[in-house]
Design a protein around this motif. Structure first.
Motif, PDB file in Angstrom:
ATOM      1  N   LYS A  69       0.848  -1.187   0.000  1.00  0.00           N
ATOM      2  CA  LYS A  69       0.000   0.000   0.000  1.00  0.00           C
ATOM      3  C   LYS A  69       0.886   1.241   0.000  1.00  0.00           C
ATOM      4  CE  LYS A  69      -4.237  -1.871   1.887  1.00  0.00           C
ATOM      5  NZ  LYS A  69      -5.395  -1.611   2.782  1.00  0.00           N
ATOM      6  N   LYS A  70       0.892   1.949  -1.122  1.00  0.00           N
ATOM      7  CA  LYS A  70       1.764   3.116  -1.292  1.00  0.00           C
ATOM      8  C   LYS A  70       0.965   4.274  -1.875  1.00  0.00           C
ATOM      9  CE  LYS A  70       6.055   2.174  -2.399  1.00  0.00           C
ATOM     10  NZ  LYS A  70       7.304   1.714  -3.062  1.00  0.00           N
ATOM     11  N   GLY A  71      -0.091   4.631  -1.146  1.00  0.00           N
ATOM     12  CA  GLY A  71      -0.952   5.716  -1.597  1.00  0.00           C
ATOM     13  C   GLY A  71      -0.386   7.080  -1.219  1.00  0.00           C
ATOM     14  N   PRO A  72      -1.087   8.151  -1.598  1.00  0.00           N
ATOM     15  CA  PRO A  72      -0.590   9.511  -1.369  1.00  0.00           C
ATOM     16  C   PRO A  72      -0.843  10.044   0.039  1.00  0.00           C
ATOM     17  CG  PRO A  72      -2.666   9.589  -2.537  1.00  0.00           C
ATOM     18  CD  PRO A  72      -2.325   8.129  -2.406  1.00  0.00           C
ATOM     19  N   THR A  73      -1.661   9.334   0.832  1.00  0.00           N
ATOM     20  CA  THR A  73      -2.077   9.884   2.135  1.00  0.00           C
ATOM     21  C   THR A  73      -1.440   9.158   3.318  1.00  0.00           C
ATOM     22  OG1 THR A  73      -4.197  10.513   1.160  1.00  0.00           O
ATOM     23  CG2 THR A  73      -4.038  10.517   3.566  1.00  0.00           C
ATOM     24  N   ASN A  74      -1.732   7.874   3.453  1.00  0.00           N
ATOM     25  CA  ASN A  74      -1.272   7.109   4.611  1.00  0.00           C
ATOM     26  C   ASN A  74       0.180   6.667   4.483  1.00  0.00           C
ATOM     27  OD1 ASN A  74      -3.835   7.264   5.814  1.00  0.00           O
ATOM     28  ND2 ASN A  74      -4.535   5.451   4.679  1.00  0.00           N
ATOM     29  N   GLU A  75       0.762   6.311   5.623  1.00  0.00           N
ATOM     30  CA  GLU A  75       2.125   5.789   5.633  1.00  0.00           C
ATOM     31  C   GLU A  75       2.193   4.516   4.797  1.00  0.00           C
ATOM     32  OE1 GLU A  75       5.539   4.327   8.871  1.00  0.00           O
ATOM     33  OE2 GLU A  75       3.479   4.735   9.510  1.00  0.00           O
TER      34      GLU A  75
END
Length: 198
Positions: A69-75
């Motif tokens: 998981k490498k989204g723009p918001t969460n770690e």
């Protein structure tokens, strides 16, 4: 710190208090699932993984499939595809596996000056063969390296070191044995795995 055991001679002084300080300081930074196993069953950090299921990774602890998981918001982190709760990954376990991986990949290591007449200065040793977790009688050393057909046992120490019982077994085997103290890498500012840690 590299400790020399077995036929190389007695155990060198250990820095137990320093090891404990490193352990406590690192525990202040709890690890989530930032590390997994790639398709070759080698450690991979979330920063180096391809986003999504394309990472082809499994959980370091339970070996279930995970997604990067490498989204723009969460770690950025790994998560189980099954949506189950994240496994608690111990940093010392990651470091122990990583230390073995490094020797298996490089097939060599920097050896210190040894208590014999041949090796009086620190020297890089290339091994002819390296095997992990090879059973030798009652023990299973982390690494068995062969140099000119001579076996050298290598134990990677993070928080648990060779105890008196294992030391007695090693003495009976009469094989050259090294205990490598890698606990100094248990720091929140050193990423495991990474080129820096190598």
């Amino acid at each position: 710190l590299l400790l020399v055991l077995g036929s190389f001679g007695g155990v060198l002084n250990r820095t137990a208090s320093a090891i404990w300080r490193y352990f406590i300081s690192y525990r202040e930074y709890p690890m989530t699932m930032h590390v997994a196993l790639n398709h070759e069953q080698k450690l991979i950090h979330i920063d180096d993984a391809i986003r999504g299921l394309a990472c082809e990774c499994t959980c370091f602890c339970c070996h279930e499939q995970v997604i990067a998981k490498k989204g723009p918001t969460n770690e950025h982190h790994f998560a189980h595809v099954s949506l189950k709760e994240s496994c608690q990954i111990n940093p010392e376990s990651i470091l122990h596996v990583f230390a073995k991986e490094v020797i298996l990949e490089t097939k060599g290591m920097m050896m210190p000056a040894l208590p014999d007449q041949e090796h009086t200065v620190a020297t890089w040793w290339d091994f002819d063969e390296v095997q992990a977790e090879m059973k030798l009688g009652l023990i299973r050393p982390d690494i068995v390296a062969f140099c000119k057909e001579e076996p050298i046992l290598i134990e990677m120490a993070v928080t648990h070191f060779v105890d008196d019982k294992k030391q007695a077994i090693l003495n009976n085997l009469q094989l050259k044995t090294l205990e490598v103290d890698v606990s100094g890498l248990l720091k929140p500012d050193i990423r495991i795995p990474s080129e820096e840690a190598k």
